[in-house]
Design a protein around this motif. Sequence first.
Motif, PDB file in Angstrom:
ATOM      1  N   GLU A 153       0.815  -1.215   0.000  1.00  0.00           N
ATOM      2  CA  GLU A 153       0.000   0.000   0.000  1.00  0.00           C
ATOM      3  C   GLU A 153       0.849   1.266   0.000  1.00  0.00           C
ATOM      4  O   GLU A 153       0.512   2.253  -0.654  1.00  0.00           O
ATOM      5  N   GLU A 164       0.759   4.144  -2.968  1.00  0.00           N
ATOM      6  CA  GLU A 164       0.546   5.576  -2.746  1.00  0.00           C
ATOM      7  C   GLU A 164       1.652   6.386  -3.420  1.00  0.00           C
ATOM      8  O   GLU A 164       1.398   7.419  -4.019  1.00  0.00           O
ATOM      9  N   ARG A 181       0.951   6.511  -7.124  1.00  0.00           N
ATOM     10  CA  ARG A 181      -0.142   7.459  -7.401  1.00  0.00           C
ATOM     11  C   ARG A 181       0.347   8.904  -7.369  1.00  0.00           C
ATOM     12  O   ARG A 181       0.015   9.698  -8.251  1.00  0.00           O
ATOM     13  N   ARG A 182       1.147   9.240  -6.364  1.00  0.00           N
ATOM     14  CA  ARG A 182       1.666  10.614  -6.254  1.00  0.00           C
ATOM     15  C   ARG A 182       2.581  10.961  -7.420  1.00  0.00           C
ATOM     16  O   ARG A 182       2.491  12.045  -7.994  1.00  0.00           O
TER      17      ARG A 182
END
Length: 60
Positions: free
Chosen positions: A13, A17, A20-21
């Motif tokens: 996870e 993240e 995604r950033r």
Amino acid sequence: MTNGLRDHGLLDEGDMEWVRRQNAHANLAYTDPSTVVADCYDPRAGVAGPRRRRGPSTVA
């Protein structure tokens, strides 16, 4: 490569993240040329093949 690892569920996870950033940053930082000049790519080149610009290059 990272997007491939993401797509195959191989990232935890925290890594998801980060991806995604980073993808969000790149999407904001680099404009998709086809959104500025709609026919800048040759559609006959195909989605899977290398993209080829139409017309001569110019220096701004």
